[in-house]
Design a protein around this motif. Sequence first.
Motif, PDB file in Angstrom:
ATOM      1  N   UNK A   9      87.868 -10.326 -29.431  1.00 31.07           N
ATOM      2  CA  UNK A   9      87.787 -10.242 -27.978  1.00 31.07           C
ATOM      3  C   UNK A   9      87.088  -8.940 -27.630  1.00 31.07           C
ATOM      4  N   UNK A  10      87.695  -8.165 -26.735  1.00 32.44           N
ATOM      5  CA  UNK A  10      87.140  -6.856 -26.384  1.00 32.44           C
ATOM      6  C   UNK A  10      87.790  -5.728 -27.177  1.00 32.44           C
ATOM      7  N   UNK A  11      88.674  -6.059 -28.092  1.00 32.26           N
ATOM      8  CA  UNK A  11      89.296  -5.057 -28.959  1.00 32.26           C
ATOM      9  C   UNK A  11      88.423  -4.855 -30.190  1.00 32.26           C
ATOM     10  N   UNK A  12      88.510  -3.658 -30.765  1.00 33.44           N
ATOM     11  CA  UNK A  12      87.750  -3.343 -31.971  1.00 33.44           C
ATOM     12  C   UNK A  12      88.695  -2.868 -33.062  1.00 33.44           C
ATOM     13  N   UNK A  13      88.434  -3.348 -34.273  1.00 29.64           N
ATOM     14  CA  UNK A  13      89.182  -2.910 -35.445  1.00 29.64           C
ATOM     15  C   UNK A  13      88.196  -2.270 -36.412  1.00 29.64           C
ATOM     16  N   UNK A  14      88.342  -0.964 -36.624  1.00 32.28           N
ATOM     17  CA  UNK A  14      87.460  -0.213 -37.503  1.00 32.28           C
ATOM     18  C   UNK A  14      88.000  -0.221 -38.920  1.00 32.28           C
ATOM     19  N   UNK A  15      87.113  -0.405 -39.879  1.00 27.00           N
ATOM     20  CA  UNK A  15      87.518  -0.487 -41.282  1.00 27.00           C
ATOM     21  C   UNK A  15      87.371   0.861 -41.962  1.00 27.00           C
ATOM     22  N   UNK A  16      88.464   1.365 -42.504  1.00 30.60           N
ATOM     23  CA  UNK A  16      88.439   2.604 -43.280  1.00 30.60           C
ATOM     24  C   UNK A  16      87.626   2.431 -44.547  1.00 30.60           C
ATOM     25  N   UNK A  17      87.877   1.379 -45.289  1.00 26.82           N
ATOM     26  CA  UNK A  17      87.152   1.094 -46.521  1.00 26.82           C
ATOM     27  C   UNK A  17      86.067   0.090 -46.177  1.00 26.82           C
ATOM     28  N   UNK A  18      85.008   0.558 -45.565  1.00 24.23           N
ATOM     29  CA  UNK A  18      84.046  -0.350 -44.955  1.00 24.23           C
ATOM     30  C   UNK A  18      82.937  -0.816 -45.886  1.00 24.23           C
ATOM     31  N   UNK A  19      82.777  -0.209 -47.055  1.00 21.24           N
ATOM     32  CA  UNK A  19      81.699  -0.567 -47.982  1.00 21.24           C
ATOM     33  C   UNK A  19      80.342  -0.387 -47.322  1.00 21.24           C
ATOM     34  N   UNK A  20      80.280   0.469 -46.324  1.00 21.54           N
ATOM     35  CA  UNK A  20      79.011   0.761 -45.656  1.00 21.54           C
ATOM     36  C   UNK A  20      78.505  -0.380 -44.804  1.00 21.54           C
ATOM     37  N   UNK A  21      77.280  -0.231 -44.393  1.00 19.82           N
ATOM     38  CA  UNK A  21      76.654  -1.193 -43.488  1.00 19.82           C
ATOM     39  C   UNK A  21      76.467  -2.565 -44.138  1.00 19.82           C
ATOM     40  N   UNK A  22      76.497  -2.630 -45.451  1.00 15.70           N
ATOM     41  CA  UNK A  22      76.318  -3.915 -46.146  1.00 15.70           C
ATOM     42  C   UNK A  22      77.473  -4.877 -45.896  1.00 15.70           C
ATOM     43  N   UNK A  23      78.594  -4.392 -45.359  1.00 18.87           N
ATOM     44  CA  UNK A  23      79.746  -5.256 -45.092  1.00 18.87           C
ATOM     45  C   UNK A  23      79.605  -6.055 -43.800  1.00 18.87           C
ATOM     46  N   UNK A  24      78.631  -5.715 -42.961  1.00 17.55           N
ATOM     47  CA  UNK A  24      78.437  -6.448 -41.701  1.00 17.55           C
ATOM     48  C   UNK A  24      78.131  -7.903 -42.025  1.00 17.55           C
ATOM     49  N   UNK A  25      78.823  -8.805 -41.357  1.00 17.07           N
ATOM     50  CA  UNK A  25      78.640 -10.238 -41.561  1.00 17.07           C
ATOM     51  C   UNK A  25      79.630 -10.844 -42.535  1.00 17.07           C
ATOM     52  N   UNK A  26      80.507 -10.047 -43.075  1.00 15.50           N
ATOM     53  CA  UNK A  26      81.493 -10.543 -44.031  1.00 15.50           C
ATOM     54  C   UNK A  26      82.810 -10.862 -43.316  1.00 15.50           C
ATOM     55  N   UNK A  27      83.472 -11.936 -43.772  1.00 16.39           N
ATOM     56  CA  UNK A  27      84.837 -12.247 -43.315  1.00 16.39           C
ATOM     57  C   UNK A  27      85.764 -11.545 -44.278  1.00 16.39           C
ATOM     58  N   UNK A  28      86.740 -10.834 -43.735  1.00 20.48           N
ATOM     59  CA  UNK A  28      87.611 -10.028 -44.574  1.00 20.48           C
ATOM     60  C   UNK A  28      89.070 -10.196 -44.160  1.00 20.48           C
TER      61      UNK A  28
END
Length: 101
Positions: free
Chosen positions: A55-74
């Motif tokens: 929705x309009x909430x954001x969840x930031x990932x501490x262990x994000x694996x960098x920009x390459x993680x964009x588009x992944x379901x986790x």
Amino acid sequence: MSFSERYFGESSFLRQYFKGWHFRTATPSFDPGEEVIVTLTDYDEGRGQVFARVGDSRLYAEDSHGESAVGKRVRFRVESFDADAHEGEGEVLEIVGELGL
């Protein structure tokens, strides 16, 4: 018996019909320790973290694996959440899929 007692009383048809229903919100909140499946949708260069929009909430990932993680379901574990700012932080537990954004 009044109108409200008849239609919205404890055992009314409408109360029974709508029992268990709830409305979704544009700004859901999360509890620390809660695990959810989300899609990492963007990268915040200022924070150096990827995040998921729920929705309009954001969840930031501490262990994000960098920009390459964009588009992944986790599978994501919420560590903290500020309901006023609609932002939380947590940890990516595992990648469960890919969307090909």
